[in-house]
Design an enzyme around this catalytic site. Sequence first.
Site, mmCIF file in Angstrom:
data_model
loop_
_atom_site.group_PDB
_atom_site.id
_atom_site.type_symbol
_atom_site.label_atom_id
_atom_site.label_comp_id
_atom_site.label_asym_id
_atom_site.label_seq_id
_atom_site.Cartn_x
_atom_site.Cartn_y
_atom_site.Cartn_z
ATOM 1 N N SER A 144 0.878 -1.232 -0.033
ATOM 2 C CA SER A 144 0.145 -0.084 -0.037
ATOM 3 C C SER A 144 1.058 1.170 0.033
ATOM 4 O O SER A 144 0.420 2.290 -0.560
ATOM 5 C CB SER A 144 -0.995 0.045 1.227
ATOM 6 O OG SER A 144 -0.221 -0.083 2.393
ATOM 7 N N HIS A 195 1.684 4.531 4.716
ATOM 8 C CA HIS A 195 0.858 5.215 3.691
ATOM 9 C C HIS A 195 1.555 6.536 3.727
ATOM 10 O O HIS A 195 1.807 6.921 2.414
ATOM 11 C CB HIS A 195 -0.543 5.264 4.108
ATOM 12 C CG HIS A 195 -1.155 4.027 4.336
ATOM 13 N ND1 HIS A 195 -2.293 3.749 4.769
ATOM 14 C CD2 HIS A 195 -0.643 2.626 4.101
ATOM 15 C CE1 HIS A 195 -2.666 2.611 4.679
ATOM 16 N NE2 HIS A 195 -1.836 1.797 4.259
#
Length: 314
Positions: A144, A195
């Site tokens: 991610s 992230h």
Amino acid sequence: MQRRQGRISAGLLLLLYQISQVGLQNIPSVTLGVLALNIFLFLNPVRPLSEVCISVKEGFYRKNWQRLLLSPVHHADDWHLYYNMISMLWKGMMLEKKLKSIWFAYIIVVFSVLIGVVYMVLEFMLVKILDDSSYEMNCAVGFSGVLFALKVLNNHYNPGRVSNVLGLQISSKYACWVELVAIHLISPGTSFAGHLAGILVGLMYTMGPLKKIMKACAGGISSFTDPARPRDYYYSEYYGYPDYRYRTPRSYYDYTGGLTEEEQLERAVLNSLNERDFGGATYNNERRPYGFWFPPEQPSEEEIRRQRLRRFER
């Protein structure tokens, strides 16, 4: 290498179904390779997750640098894999064609390693700022972080779009920041620092020196040419020049019909397959293909008169 045990993974089956719907022949080579690698390592992990995840303790203090390469391509469960790879499928098809396969592969490798480094720096800063050594133990896996970086690149090369985040219409320029907070609020167990590291690496590429450094180190592939970035403006009902200020900009919903990015991708691929050979087809009662369509040229009166004369001369 050990094989993953357990029941049939619903997320994996759904991922394979979505890939088959798009069609292997429609997926660029590097994107397909990334999908295949992540699926293979999900079924056959190199080591248990506790031995491939990246953290300050394992990466910085214990010098287990191989985790920088292993952590992005291992996933916690089938749904973790599914959501990451569906996002990779869409972003890969958008970016690989624009950046070309060799450079896109180069970006994936560099981003995968650099995001792990930035992640450890962020966690180390939290340790010092909050005086909490538990952040040294936070261990992250998954693709991610790379996807957040690719999202920054995609928004850079395709400006002027609007994203729907939790029902809110957000300019794509800021969508990644809103998603960063939204994902952390909805799923507190996700890696906020991981992230954020992806977004920062993406900005280092689009606004900082990273792209120049990569091109300088590329050597044989330094012939890469940066694709032109379109102007950042919205389309509307009115037509004119790009710098004309439109009075009624249309929302992103009007263009997408409310479809998600993945649904738009699937619809576009199906339309492409159905209309692939429109050049030699006829469109009497069928919908014409998108884009400019010119009707058959009608002969002039002089041409009709000449054709009639030739008919009588036979």
